[in-house]
Write an enzyme that holds these catalytic residues in place. Structure first.
Site, PDB file in Angstrom:
ATOM      1  N   SER A 136      44.713  41.211  36.386  1.00  0.00           N
ATOM      2  CA  SER A 136      43.925  42.440  36.371  1.00  0.00           C
ATOM      3  C   SER A 136      43.524  42.793  34.946  1.00  0.00           C
ATOM      4  O   SER A 136      42.834  42.025  34.277  1.00  0.00           O
ATOM      5  CB  SER A 136      44.709  43.580  37.046  1.00  0.00           C
ATOM      6  OG  SER A 136      43.899  44.715  37.239  1.00  0.00           O
ATOM      7  N   GLU A 231      38.230  37.612  40.414  1.00  0.00           N
ATOM      8  CA  GLU A 231      38.804  38.467  41.469  1.00  0.00           C
ATOM      9  C   GLU A 231      38.461  39.908  41.127  1.00  0.00           C
ATOM     10  O   GLU A 231      38.111  40.227  39.997  1.00  0.00           O
ATOM     11  CB  GLU A 231      40.319  38.253  41.570  1.00  0.00           C
ATOM     12  CG  GLU A 231      41.122  38.593  40.328  1.00  0.00           C
ATOM     13  CD  GLU A 231      41.486  40.077  40.184  1.00  0.00           C
ATOM     14  OE1 GLU A 231      41.544  40.779  41.203  1.00  0.00           O
ATOM     15  OE2 GLU A 231      41.700  40.523  39.052  1.00  0.00           O
ATOM     16  N   HIS A 300      44.670  40.974  43.526  1.00  0.00           N
ATOM     17  CA  HIS A 300      45.338  42.241  43.854  1.00  0.00           C
ATOM     18  C   HIS A 300      45.868  42.291  45.281  1.00  0.00           C
ATOM     19  O   HIS A 300      45.722  43.295  45.983  1.00  0.00           O
ATOM     20  CB  HIS A 300      44.390  43.410  43.620  1.00  0.00           C
ATOM     21  CG  HIS A 300      44.124  43.689  42.175  1.00  0.00           C
ATOM     22  ND1 HIS A 300      43.260  42.945  41.416  1.00  0.00           N
ATOM     23  CD2 HIS A 300      44.629  44.651  41.350  1.00  0.00           C
ATOM     24  CE1 HIS A 300      43.226  43.437  40.187  1.00  0.00           C
ATOM     25  NE2 HIS A 300      44.037  44.476  40.122  1.00  0.00           N
TER      26      HIS A 300
END
Length: 328
Positions: A136, A231, A300
């Site tokens: 992330s 992502e 995630h």
């Protein structure tokens, strides 16, 4: 004249070396062994009421025979962040510089890593590399350190321990394998959206929003001749499209060997419907001759398989049978 020609010859060689630097072999930090020390730090978001979770993460590492230290300001609070920029930077810098610490594990992402990136001195880290771990917002570190020529680990973070244990089996297993130097190899179900192909290349990438935010900085990566992993979480489709278009305009998809698409989690619905799938948004920006692998379990979701950023990987992509991802 002969001297000038010789000088020009060596200059061309030098230019060639620099041009190929993006695809040169990265440095692999030493794999962990029992007794090694891991520092848990929070370079970004706040860890409010999450000490119990981070303690569980510490116990996980200790069960593998590792020692764990917490950053001095790990549980500090400064509005959105886990302490001030200075405090978060201090914890990260001390972990980078301490020779007894063999890996730095982000407690969580959120937002904030970019605020300390340019404050950090990577001099000692480059002399004695160690694993930087997270996903992330930690994509900022993956990108920056990739440009230093060192591999990093895209894997679970401390707050991942909030997930149900049965959903973390592969997440934890692959994290441990990567840390201790065991080979990573994945077989995943084929997606109907896949573009078939067999390619090998160096893996780069991470979170789309962070990749886009790195554009125009020293932390922007080159994707030429590489395999790009992406992502995302919690974005509207128009926002994802805007970021993909920005990456496209920056040449991210022009000379890439393949694209691996991880979790696209909690996509928001706008009042005016976008009218197309995220998969098609991605296929639209990637040239038609470039293979694309969808639905790789990283990002995630609870099932977040470890990926070594900067490591050469071989892809075998199909639309009708299992696809394979093998790290060299």
């Amino acid at each position: 004249m002969e001297k000038r020609m010789l000088t020009l010859f060596f200059l061309l060689i030098l230019i060639s070396v620099y041009a190929q630097n993006d695809t040169m072999k990265r440095i692999t930090p030493p794999y962990l062994q029992e007794g090694d020390t891991v520092a848990i730090v929070a370079p970004a978001g706040i860890l409010k009421n999450r000490k119990h979770t981070i303690d569980k993460a510490r116990k996980l590492l200790e069960s593998w025979g590792l020692e764990v230290v917490y950053g001095k300001h790990l549980f500090n609070q400064n509005h959105h962040f886990a302490g001030t920029d200075e405090e978060r930077c201090q914890d990260f810098q001390e972990a980078l510089d301490n020779p007894s610490i063999k890996a730095i594990w982000a407690a969580r992402g959120g937002y904030g890593s970019v605020r300390i990136l340019d404050r950090l001195d990577f001099t000692k880290f480059k002399q004695h590399p160690k694993w930087i771990i997270g996903y992330s917002d930690i994509t900022a570190f993956h990108n920056h350190i990739h440009n230093l020529g060192i591999e990093t680990l895209h894997a679970m973070m401390g707050t991942s321990m909030e997930e149900e244990p049965e959903n973390l089996v592969q997440t934890i297993a692959t994290f441990k394998k990567a840390l201790f130097g065991e080979k990573l190899a994945y077989k995943i179900p084929a997606s109907k959206y896949n573009r078939v192909g067999e390619v090998s290349g160096e893996l780069v990438g991470g979170n789309i929003a962070i990749l886009a935010s790195m554009l125009g900085s020293d932390s922007q990566i080159s994707t030429n001749g590489k395999i790009l992993f992406i992502e995302e979480i919690g974005e509207y489709k128009y926002s994802i499209d805007r970021m993909l278009q920005s990456l496209k305009r920056a040449g991210y998809f022009t000379k890439v060997k393949a694209v691996v698409v991880g979790n696209m989690t909690k996509i928001k619905k706008n009042t005016t419907l976008w009218g197309d799938s995220v998969e098609n948004l991605i296929l639209e920006v990637v040239p038609k001759h470039i293979p694309v692998l969808f639905d790789f379990p990283a990002g995630h979701e609870a099932d977040n398989r470890a990926l070594i950023i900067g490591r050469r990987v071989k892809l075998s992509i199909s639309t009708s049978k299992q696809c394979s991802v093998l790290f060299h």
